[in-house]
Design an enzyme around this catalytic site. Structure first.
Site, PDB file in Angstrom:
ATOM      1  N   ARG A 169      66.260 -23.932  72.338  1.00 22.07           N
ATOM      2  CA  ARG A 169      65.781 -24.371  71.011  1.00 22.07           C
ATOM      3  C   ARG A 169      65.810 -25.892  70.908  1.00 22.07           C
ATOM      4  O   ARG A 169      65.042 -26.494  70.177  1.00 22.07           O
ATOM      5  CB  ARG A 169      66.613 -23.738  69.889  1.00 22.07           C
ATOM      6  CG  ARG A 169      66.301 -24.315  68.503  1.00 22.07           C
ATOM      7  CD  ARG A 169      66.648 -23.406  67.338  1.00 22.07           C
ATOM      8  NE  ARG A 169      67.950 -22.802  67.450  1.00 22.07           N
ATOM      9  CZ  ARG A 169      69.121 -23.451  67.271  1.00 22.07           C
ATOM     10  NH1 ARG A 169      69.137 -24.718  66.939  1.00 22.07           N
ATOM     11  NH2 ARG A 169      70.269 -22.823  67.424  1.00 22.07           N
ATOM     12  N   TYR A 229      45.048 -33.524  55.892  1.00 26.32           N
ATOM     13  CA  TYR A 229      44.872 -32.138  56.332  1.00 26.32           C
ATOM     14  C   TYR A 229      45.415 -31.182  55.248  1.00 26.32           C
ATOM     15  O   TYR A 229      46.444 -31.478  54.617  1.00 26.32           O
ATOM     16  CB  TYR A 229      45.622 -31.949  57.653  1.00 26.32           C
ATOM     17  CG  TYR A 229      45.571 -30.544  58.173  1.00 26.32           C
ATOM     18  CD1 TYR A 229      44.400 -30.038  58.734  1.00 26.32           C
ATOM     19  CD2 TYR A 229      46.677 -29.712  58.087  1.00 26.32           C
ATOM     20  CE1 TYR A 229      44.351 -28.739  59.196  1.00 26.32           C
ATOM     21  CE2 TYR A 229      46.631 -28.413  58.553  1.00 26.32           C
ATOM     22  CZ  TYR A 229      45.455 -27.932  59.111  1.00 26.32           C
ATOM     23  OH  TYR A 229      45.406 -26.649  59.562  1.00 26.32           O
ATOM     24  N   ASP A 278      48.641 -39.488  61.169  1.00 27.56           N
ATOM     25  CA  ASP A 278      48.138 -38.288  61.844  1.00 27.56           C
ATOM     26  C   ASP A 278      46.921 -38.719  62.662  1.00 27.56           C
ATOM     27  O   ASP A 278      45.877 -39.063  62.110  1.00 27.56           O
ATOM     28  CB  ASP A 278      47.781 -37.221  60.804  1.00 27.56           C
ATOM     29  CG  ASP A 278      47.314 -35.909  61.439  1.00 27.56           C
ATOM     30  OD1 ASP A 278      46.810 -35.938  62.584  1.00 27.56           O
ATOM     31  OD2 ASP A 278      47.420 -34.862  60.779  1.00 27.56           O
ATOM     32  N   LYS A 307      44.634 -29.121  68.881  1.00 29.80           N
ATOM     33  CA  LYS A 307      43.239 -29.522  68.834  1.00 29.80           C
ATOM     34  C   LYS A 307      42.832 -30.230  70.132  1.00 29.80           C
ATOM     35  O   LYS A 307      42.816 -29.614  71.170  1.00 29.80           O
ATOM     36  CB  LYS A 307      43.004 -30.396  67.592  1.00 29.80           C
ATOM     37  CG  LYS A 307      43.619 -29.827  66.306  1.00 29.80           C
ATOM     38  CD  LYS A 307      42.978 -28.522  65.849  1.00 29.80           C
ATOM     39  CE  LYS A 307      43.760 -27.862  64.722  1.00 29.80           C
ATOM     40  NZ  LYS A 307      44.009 -28.716  63.565  1.00 29.80           N
TER      41      LYS A 307
HETATM   42  C1  LIG Z   1      44.990 -28.717  62.629  1.00 26.66           C
HETATM   43  C2  LIG Z   1      45.518 -29.975  62.065  1.00 26.66           C
HETATM   44  C3  LIG Z   1      46.866 -30.079  61.665  1.00 26.66           C
HETATM   45  C4  LIG Z   1      47.827 -28.914  61.727  1.00 26.66           C
HETATM   46  O1  LIG Z   1      48.040 -28.496  63.030  1.00 26.66           O
HETATM   47  P1  LIG Z   1      48.477 -26.993  63.454  1.00 26.66           P
HETATM   48  O2  LIG Z   1      48.677 -27.105  64.909  1.00 26.66           O
HETATM   49  O3  LIG Z   1      47.360 -26.075  63.039  1.00 26.66           O
HETATM   50  O4  LIG Z   1      49.716 -26.690  62.685  1.00 26.66           O
HETATM   51  C5  LIG Z   1      47.299 -31.304  61.178  1.00 26.66           C
HETATM   52  N1  LIG Z   1      46.475 -32.349  61.074  1.00 26.66           N
HETATM   53  C6  LIG Z   1      45.172 -32.287  61.420  1.00 26.66           C
HETATM   54  C7  LIG Z   1      44.310 -33.490  61.272  1.00 26.66           C
HETATM   55  C8  LIG Z   1      44.648 -31.098  61.920  1.00 26.66           C
HETATM   56  O5  LIG Z   1      43.358 -31.028  62.267  1.00 26.66           O
END
Ligand SMILES: *Cc1c(COP(=O)(O)O)cnc(C)c1O
Length: 397
Positions: free
Chosen positions: A59, A112, A184, A209
């Site tokens: 963990r 997001y 982000d 992504k």
């Molecule tokens: C998809 C996404 C997230 C969240 O990510 P997950 O892996 O789905 O939890 C956060 N920020 C952006 C810009 C995203 O496209």
């Protein structure tokens, strides 16, 4: 491997890998073991106290996960990195690790969807004050930061309208009031943008992504100074949103082609954006690489490429038009994902802004006929031909 920074294309391949070679394996092994055995109790104690490198319990840390964190850390040019099971896992761990009751966050309206829920639902519950500014109104964001805050949370380009915020400018203002700046960087990737070099304190990714790039593994990662990362890691090791070693392996493997993929996606998305901008059935295209984009100048300053994400609004502005158009695309998954090798489309009404009513989407500047297009690495002429045949559904007469 040398310690000097490598070209990103080379770094994508070699960063984070070498130290984990076991018995000559040329690929990072997937270590599934939950715990690590120690014959020497003093050594165990030293590792547990952090005086000696090593692993104790899955963990907390894992060699495969560590290799993934190292690859991203070095691509972002950071001192330290830690990860979580998903993008939201790292975003929530970060915000809850850094914020305490009575503190204040300044962010933008276009973060997001999941992040937005933390700002509007969960942080207010623990008495953290959140101010969400108009994403492109830098004057308002500056004013709100100058009122005093503890965290400035930014995203650029945003989802789904690809708005751009000036990371260097807002980081400078935030530091004048002693705030921590979090960016982000999911849409840009470390290939196109390095927020730490622009002055931010922390850069995070939904690795699900573009980093992974194959839509087959969830993950999140954050990079920054050792102090900040230690605090975030400490929270994450306790909340237990640990990245799985198998997911870490898939992300590591996907990342080897990151630079190659992003280079192609940058080039194809620009060509597609230009094609759509000149198409009579398309009303407006949002892509930071277009000179018509309101954030084009800032994007040109802070990005090396404009990314694979774009969105466009149909001339016929209704969800019915989307319903007729999207299923005609043969070279695109209609799905709630982005950043993969294959092209993915989805209207915000069913993806990023599914929780909102049509009126709320309108108020947020998200028209019913907006379509988010995540450019894959297919041949760009094929993608444009596919868009052309699908858009022909709107041909008059
Ligand atoms: C998809 C996404 C997230 C969240 O990510 P997950 O892996 O789905 O939890 C956060 N920020 C952006 C810009 C995203 O496209």
């Amino acid at each position: 491997m040398t310690n000097a920074p490598l070209h990103p294309a080379t770094g994508c391949i070699w960063y984070g890998e070498e130290t984990y070679l076991m018995q000559g394996a040329t690929q990072v092994p997937v270590v599934h073991s939950v715990a690590y055995g120690y014959d020497d109790l003093d050594e165990w104690l030293a590792v547990a106290r952090g005086e000696k490198p090593g692993h104790i319990y899955g963990r907390n840390t894992n060699p495969t996960v560590h290799a993934f964190e190292e690859k991203v850390r070095l691509l972002e040019g950071a001192e330290a990195a830690t990860s979580a099971s998903t993008g939201m896992g790292i975003i929530s761990s970060t915000l809850f690790a850094l914020l305490t009751p009575g503190q204040r966050v300044v962010s933008v309206k276009d973060t997001y969807g999941g992040t937005n829920v933390i700002f509007t639902e969960f942080l207010p519950r623990i008495n953290v004050d959140v101010t969400l500014c108009d994403t492109t109104d830098h004057e308002q964001i500056e004013v709100e930061i100058r009122k005093g805050c503890d965290v400035v949370y930014l995203e650029s380009p945003t989802n789904p309208t690809t708005k751009v915020v000036n990371i260097a400018l807002l980081s400078k203002v935030a530091h004048e009031v002693g705030a921590v700046v979090i960016v982000d960087n999911t849409f840009a990737t470390p290939i196109n943008q390095n927020p730490l070099q622009l002055g931010a304190d922390l850069v995070l990714h939904s690795a699900t992504k573009f980093l992974g790039g194959h839509a087959d593994a969830l993950g999140g990662v954050i990079c920054g100074s050792q102090d900040l990362i230690d605090a975030i890691y400490h929270y994450r090791e306790i909340n237990g949103a640990t990245l799985h070693p198998m997911a870490a392996y898939l992300l590591l493997r996907g990342m080897k082609t990151l630079e190659l993929r992003i280079r192609q996606q940058n080039a194809s998305a620009l060509q597609i954006a230009q094609y759509l901008e000149n198409h009579p059935a398309v009303e407006k295209v949002n892509y930071p690489g277009l000179t018509s984009h309101s954030g084009h100048d800032i994007a040109s300053e802070q990005m090396r490429g404009f990314g694979g994400m774009l969105s466009f609004r149909l001339q016929e502005d209704s969800f019915d038009a989307v319903r007729r158009f999207v299923p005609r695309l043969k070279l695109a998954h209609a799905a709630a994902n982005l950043g993969a090798v294959e092209t993915i489309v989805g209207p915000p009404a069913t993806t990023s802004h599914v929780e909102c009513t049509p009126e709320e989407r309108q108020a947020m500047g998200i028209p019913e006929s907006l379509i988010r297009y995540s450019t894959g690495i297919e041949n760009v002429d094929d993608l444009i031909a596919d868009l052309a045949q699908a858009l022909s559904v709107f041909d008059k007469g």
